[in-house]
Design an enzyme around this catalytic site. Structure first.
Site, PDB file in Angstrom:
ATOM      1  CG  ASP A 170      -1.947   1.067   1.242  1.00 42.36           C
ATOM      2  OD1 ASP A 170      -1.712   2.235   0.807  1.00 42.36           O
ATOM      3  OD2 ASP A 170      -3.199   0.750   1.637  1.00 42.36           O
ATOM      4  NE  ARG A 231     -15.790  -0.435  -6.228  1.00 42.22           N
ATOM      5  CZ  ARG A 231     -17.037  -0.053  -5.933  1.00 42.22           C
ATOM      6  NH1 ARG A 231     -17.429  -0.632  -4.699  1.00 42.22           N
ATOM      7  NH2 ARG A 231     -17.836   0.241  -6.548  1.00 42.22           N
ATOM      8  CG  ASP A 255     -18.458 -10.155  -3.411  1.00 39.06           C
ATOM      9  OD1 ASP A 255     -19.365 -11.020  -3.762  1.00 39.06           O
ATOM     10  OD2 ASP A 255     -18.451  -9.002  -2.691  1.00 39.06           O
ATOM     11  CD  GLU A 260     -20.105  -5.908  -9.798  1.00 33.64           C
ATOM     12  OE1 GLU A 260     -20.906  -5.359  -9.220  1.00 33.64           O
ATOM     13  OE2 GLU A 260     -19.188  -6.371  -9.433  1.00 33.64           O
ATOM     14  CG  HIS A 278     -20.895  -5.798  -5.532  1.00 32.55           C
ATOM     15  ND1 HIS A 278     -20.496  -5.215  -6.466  1.00 32.55           N
ATOM     16  CD2 HIS A 278     -20.394  -5.642  -4.755  1.00 32.55           C
ATOM     17  CE1 HIS A 278     -19.938  -4.200  -5.829  1.00 32.55           C
ATOM     18  NE2 HIS A 278     -19.499  -4.439  -4.771  1.00 32.55           N
ATOM     19  CG  LEU A 279     -23.434 -11.847  -2.361  1.00 34.90           C
ATOM     20  CD1 LEU A 279     -23.345 -13.375  -1.555  1.00 34.90           C
ATOM     21  CD2 LEU A 279     -24.738 -10.805  -2.212  1.00 34.90           C
ATOM     22  N   GLY A 280     -20.077  -8.353  -0.720  1.00 36.97           N
ATOM     23  CA  GLY A 280     -19.244  -8.055   0.391  1.00 36.97           C
ATOM     24  C   GLY A 280     -19.753  -7.373   1.626  1.00 36.97           C
ATOM     25  CB  ALA A 281     -21.467  -3.980   1.676  1.00 38.50           C
TER      26      ALA A 281
END
Length: 524
Positions: A170, A231, A255, A260, A278-281
């Site tokens: 990072d 993302r 995910d 999409e 896209h279930l991360g949240a």
């Protein structure tokens, strides 16, 4: 009453928060772009998730829009530049779904390591394929975390709990922070070379697009596990399929996808591949958290000016907002006056904060001063867009802090350097009102007013009478008359507040007075 549009599905708690705070709210989801453009001009705030995409055209129609709130982390569906140009604050909710997303990444890592989805499917279809699934143990393996911000750090913490070794890339991760969270900071190529598993937790920007590409996949150890719950677009999906088909990557769990909803994809059905939509949240807790957080942040900004988790402007807490308001006003006025009195482009701007003001959050003050400075050349500039526009024009901004202030408890000094000269203006707040205490090196005490005349003149008898005569003949009423000089008989500065606008003929008549060197109008 401010009015907000919730354009994507989110917990009804957001509506409850807005109404409890005194903000009018409409919930209209599933709007087409054209439908949104027709109504967006009615709203002060727009709350979205990932479906609605406020682009330049939509923002261009949003004549009253002040804030866009993204209930979630990623803001790649929002045109940040257009919002910034229009002075629209863009906020996200980086903490509301952080734990949920981190847990999903770990779940995907386990599912990929043991191929749980396929084993479950075959078992429920009447098979007993025990010999087909020899998984990978995570204990003592090296996990590479790309993006070690809030979510990445939570994933690292959980991986360390599994007794994995964690390395991280990072560009903003300091050695001190890395040590604190228990990871080893490495370069990106090193991470690809050493990791047994890689998980992605970085935003999608130009520099991170396809950060997992064919070349980097080729650097990895055979048997790599790849997880992406961040993302779509971070992974070259075609290169990943080839690596899975070749057996170089043993398993991948995505995910998110570059396009999409991904109802059809070349990766689907590939051995070792796992997909979730896209279930991360997507937990009850996270959905409620982000809805409440975005509503609270937007309401705070619309009602008090407090800014939290903004992408394109400095943050201001609810406690700071009332204390900062008069100083933001002063910084704006000082910058506006300076911008109108300069007649050549600025090369650099230095803002010095002195005295008690150094204990405040000065970022909004600097943004206000910059906006005031640039207003003369760019009338549409604002606090949000000013820092970006200044940087684009090569104007260097520096800030400095001095604990003690002369003549007042707190002072703001703006110094501007052009190609040929340097100017400074100093102001303070006295009894709640902004005041000028020094102008171009000359001490004075002057209030701001909507219409002012600035005069630089020789300190000789007769000047005040001549200026009064000119303004009297022009039927221009003088509200206040402030004078200052460096020394007797030297150069003096005069600020005259007048009622109404001053004509070109009046300015020319003042310029014709013998003692006068420069005359300028200032309009606030």
């Amino acid at each position: 009453m401010p009015k907000v549009l919730i354009a994507d599905k989110m917990s009804n708690r957001a509506v409850e928060v807005f109404k409890a705070r005194g903000v009018d709210v409409d919930v209209i989801t599933g709007l087409s772009k054209d439908e949104l453009m027709k109504i967006i001009g009615e709203y002060d705030g727009l709350a979205v998730r990932s479906s609605t995409r406020p682009d330049a055209e939509i923002i261009g129609q949003a004549t009253n829009l002040k804030v866009i709130g993204r209930a979630g982390i990623g803001v790649d569906n929002v045109d940040i530049k257009s919002a910034t140009d229009r002075g629209v604050v863009v906020m996200n909710t980086p903490f509301g779904n952080a734990i949920t997303t981190a847990e999903h990444a770990i779940a995907m890592l386990f599912a990929a390591a043991r191929q749980i989805p396929k084993a479950s499917e075959r078992t429920q279809n009447g098979e007993w394929p025990k010999s087909d699934y020899k998984g990978t143990e995570l204990f003592n393996k090296t996990l590479g975390v790309i993006g070690c911000g809030n979510i990445g750090a939570l994933v690292a913490e959980r991986a360390l709990g599994l007794k994995m070794k964690v390395i991280a890339f990072d560009p903003y991760l300091t050695e001190e922070r890395a040590r604190k969270i228990g990871v080893e900071k490495v370069e990106l190529d090193t991470l690809f070379q050493r990791a047994d598993a890689i998980t992605l937790h970085t935003p999608l920007v130009e520099s991170t697009k396809n950060i997992v590409n064919r070349e980097r996949l080729g650097m990895t150890r055979k048997g790599l596990i790849l997880v992406n719950c961040a993302r779509g677009g971070l992974v070259d999906e075609e290169a990943l399929k080839d690596a899975l088909d070749a057996g170089h990557v043993s398993a991948a769990a995505l995910d998110v996808f570059s396009i999409e909803p991904a109802k059809e994809h070349a990766l689907f059905g590939t051995p070792g591949f796992i997909a979730t939509p896209h279930l991360g949240a997507s937990t009850n807790e996270a959905q409620e958290n982000v809805a409440v957080q975005v509503a609270e942040q937007m309401a705070d900004y619309l009602l008090t000016g407090a800014i939290s988790n903004a992408i394109n402007t400095p943050s201001i807490t609810a406690e700071e907002a009332p204390r900062l308001k008069p100083w933001v006003d002063l910084a704006d006025k000082l910058g506006t006056m300076m911008g109108q009195l300069l007649h050549e482009p600025a090369k650099s701007i230095q803002i010095t904060y002195k005295g008690g003001i150094t204990q405040l959050n000065t970022n909004p003050l600097s943004a206000a001063a910059l906006a005031g400075m640039l207003k003369a050349a760019m009338p549409d500039v604002n606090m949000v867009s000013a820092p970006v526009l200044a940087k684009e024009r090569g104007i260097e901004l520096t800030e400095s802090y001095v604990n003690e202030a002369e003549r007042a408890d707190s002072l703001i000094r703006i110094t501007v350097e052009t190609a040929v000269r340097k100017f400074a203006i100093v102001g303070t707040i006295y009894r709640g009102e902004p005041r000028i205490v020094r102008l171009f090196g000359v001490p004075m005490d002057a209030a701001f007013s909507p219409s002012m005349i600035y005069v630089r003149n020789d300190d000789k008898p007769g000047f005040i009478g001549e200026v009064g005569r000119v303004l009297g003949e022009a039927k221009t009423n003088i509200a206040t008359f402030s004078l200052g000089r460096k020394k007797e008989g030297g150069e003096a500065v005069c600020l005259i507040s007048v009622d109404g606008m001053v004509s070109d003929a009046t300015v020319a008549a003042i310029q014709a007075i013998d003692q006068v060197k420069i005359v300028d109008r200032v309009t606030l």
